[in-house]
Design an enzyme around this catalytic site. Structure first.
Site, PDB file in Angstrom:
ATOM      1  N   GLY A 157       0.817  -1.211   0.000  1.00 18.50           N
ATOM      2  CA  GLY A 157       0.000   0.000   0.000  1.00 18.50           C
ATOM      3  C   GLY A 157       0.850   1.259   0.000  1.00 18.50           C
ATOM      4  O   GLY A 157       0.591   2.214  -0.746  1.00 18.50           O
ATOM      5  N   TYR A 158       1.873   1.263   0.837  1.00 21.30           N
ATOM      6  CA  TYR A 158       2.768   2.413   0.928  1.00 21.30           C
ATOM      7  C   TYR A 158       3.484   2.642  -0.399  1.00 21.30           C
ATOM      8  O   TYR A 158       3.587   3.773  -0.887  1.00 21.30           O
ATOM      9  CB  TYR A 158       3.774   2.171   2.058  1.00 21.30           C
ATOM     10  CG  TYR A 158       4.659   3.345   2.392  1.00 21.30           C
ATOM     11  CD1 TYR A 158       4.224   4.324   3.278  1.00 21.30           C
ATOM     12  CD2 TYR A 158       5.930   3.461   1.844  1.00 21.30           C
ATOM     13  CE1 TYR A 158       5.031   5.397   3.604  1.00 21.30           C
ATOM     14  CE2 TYR A 158       6.742   4.534   2.161  1.00 21.30           C
ATOM     15  CZ  TYR A 158       6.295   5.499   3.045  1.00 21.30           C
ATOM     16  OH  TYR A 158       7.102   6.568   3.359  1.00 21.30           O
ATOM     17  N   THR A 159       3.969   1.561  -1.003  1.00 16.92           N
ATOM     18  CA  THR A 159       4.677   1.682  -2.273  1.00 16.92           C
ATOM     19  C   THR A 159       3.754   2.215  -3.364  1.00 16.92           C
ATOM     20  O   THR A 159       4.142   3.090  -4.147  1.00 16.92           O
ATOM     21  CB  THR A 159       5.252   0.321  -2.692  1.00 16.92           C
ATOM     22  OG1 THR A 159       6.192  -0.104  -1.709  1.00 16.92           O
ATOM     23  CG2 THR A 159       5.938   0.400  -4.040  1.00 16.92           C
ATOM     24  N   ALA A 161       1.112   4.099  -2.998  1.00 17.26           N
ATOM     25  CA  ALA A 161       0.827   5.511  -2.732  1.00 17.26           C
ATOM     26  C   ALA A 161       2.002   6.400  -3.093  1.00 17.26           C
ATOM     27  O   ALA A 161       1.825   7.473  -3.685  1.00 17.26           O
ATOM     28  CB  ALA A 161       0.456   5.691  -1.258  1.00 17.26           C
ATOM     29  N   LYS A 162       3.207   5.975  -2.746  1.00 15.97           N
ATOM     30  CA  LYS A 162       4.373   6.819  -2.999  1.00 15.97           C
ATOM     31  C   LYS A 162       4.741   6.865  -4.481  1.00 15.97           C
ATOM     32  O   LYS A 162       5.247   7.879  -4.971  1.00 15.97           O
ATOM     33  CB  LYS A 162       5.557   6.346  -2.147  1.00 15.97           C
ATOM     34  CG  LYS A 162       5.365   6.582  -0.653  1.00 15.97           C
ATOM     35  CD  LYS A 162       5.126   8.048  -0.322  1.00 15.97           C
ATOM     36  CE  LYS A 162       5.050   8.288   1.181  1.00 15.97           C
ATOM     37  NZ  LYS A 162       4.855   9.721   1.520  1.00 15.97           N
TER      38      LYS A 162
END
Length: 253
Positions: A157-159, A161-162
């Site tokens: 999820g973080y990847t 989004a970034k």
């Protein structure tokens, strides 16, 4: 050096309570900007970031907003866009992370991370940036990540989004550069913050990370302050849609 002077400017820094956001707010204040600090758990008064800003001789306003709440973010954007004193600098730094292998990464974790790290960023920037476009000037800085370039491990999820933040930076720059609004991003490397505490505490991962960094050390939040002031200043007037890695040389390895 006057091109780096932010005297008289008003900067909004999200995720300002600690870590990278606190360092960014302090640096902008030391360069002359007054600060509105925003965070989900920011104290109404007496916070460390407020003390930093006041020590620099600038004014500070605390706003508590939960970026996981879409309506709260819309309310914040409308408030900031409608103020008599306009926002000159918007630093989109608020973020969160959830770690789990992709096969066990829950819908709830995915949706939370995308809301805080991407949806909220767009909602707030649409409101504040729209007001900047109408005035014909403004500076917007997103906090991206090394995972804007790489896949990472256990942080899908973080990847996602970034990666999206770097694309959003370019998309907004394409639309808003002709109107005098600079939209750029900073991509921190491995920085000693709460978000990376699990990696710092893992002897194998920490050593593997450190071995790859040419600078031979983890970064700290103060390593990002020069770039923040630069991108917020007139020295960066002709820089649009760029993501600047501050990673100790990691991406060049």
């Amino acid at each position: 050096m006057n091109a780096f002077d932010l005297t008289g400017k008003l900067a909004v820094v999200t995720g300002a309570r600690r870590g990278i956001g606190r360092a960014m707010a302090r640096a902008l204040a030391e360069a002359g900007a007054d600060i509105i600090g925003v965070s989900a758990n920011l104290e109404p008064s007496g916070s460390d970031v407020e003390k930093d800003v006041l020590a620099a001789g600038r004014t500070f306003e605390a706003i508590r907003t939960d970026f996981a709440d879409p309506e709260a973010v819309r309310t914040l954007g409308a408030d900031l866009a409608a103020r008599e004193r306009p926002v000159d600098i918007l630093v989109n730094n608020a973020g969160t992370i959830r770690r789990a292998p992709a096969a066990q990464h829950t819908d709830a974790d995915w949706e939370l991370v995308l809301q805080v790290n991407l949806n909220a960023q767009f909602t707030l920037t649409r409101a504040v940036g729209g007001a900047m476009v109408a005035r014909g000037q403004g500076k917007i800085i997103f906090t991206a990540s090394l995972l804007s370039y790489q896949g990472g491990i256990n942080v899908p999820g973080y990847t996602a989004a970034k990666h999206a933040i770097t694309g959003l930076t370019k998309a907004l720059a394409n639309e808003w550069a002709p109107h005098g609004v600079n939209v750029n991003a900073i991509a921190p490397g491995y920085i000693t913050t709460d978000n990376t505490q699990a990696l710092q505490d893992d002897p194998l991962r920490s050593k593997a990370i450190l071995d790859r960094i040419p600078a031979a050390r983890w970064g700290n939040p103060d390593d990002l302050t020069g770039a923040t002031v630069f991108l917020a200043s007139n020295a960066a007037t002709y820089i649009h849609g760029t993501t600047l890695p501050i990673d100790g040389g990691w991406l060049g390895r």
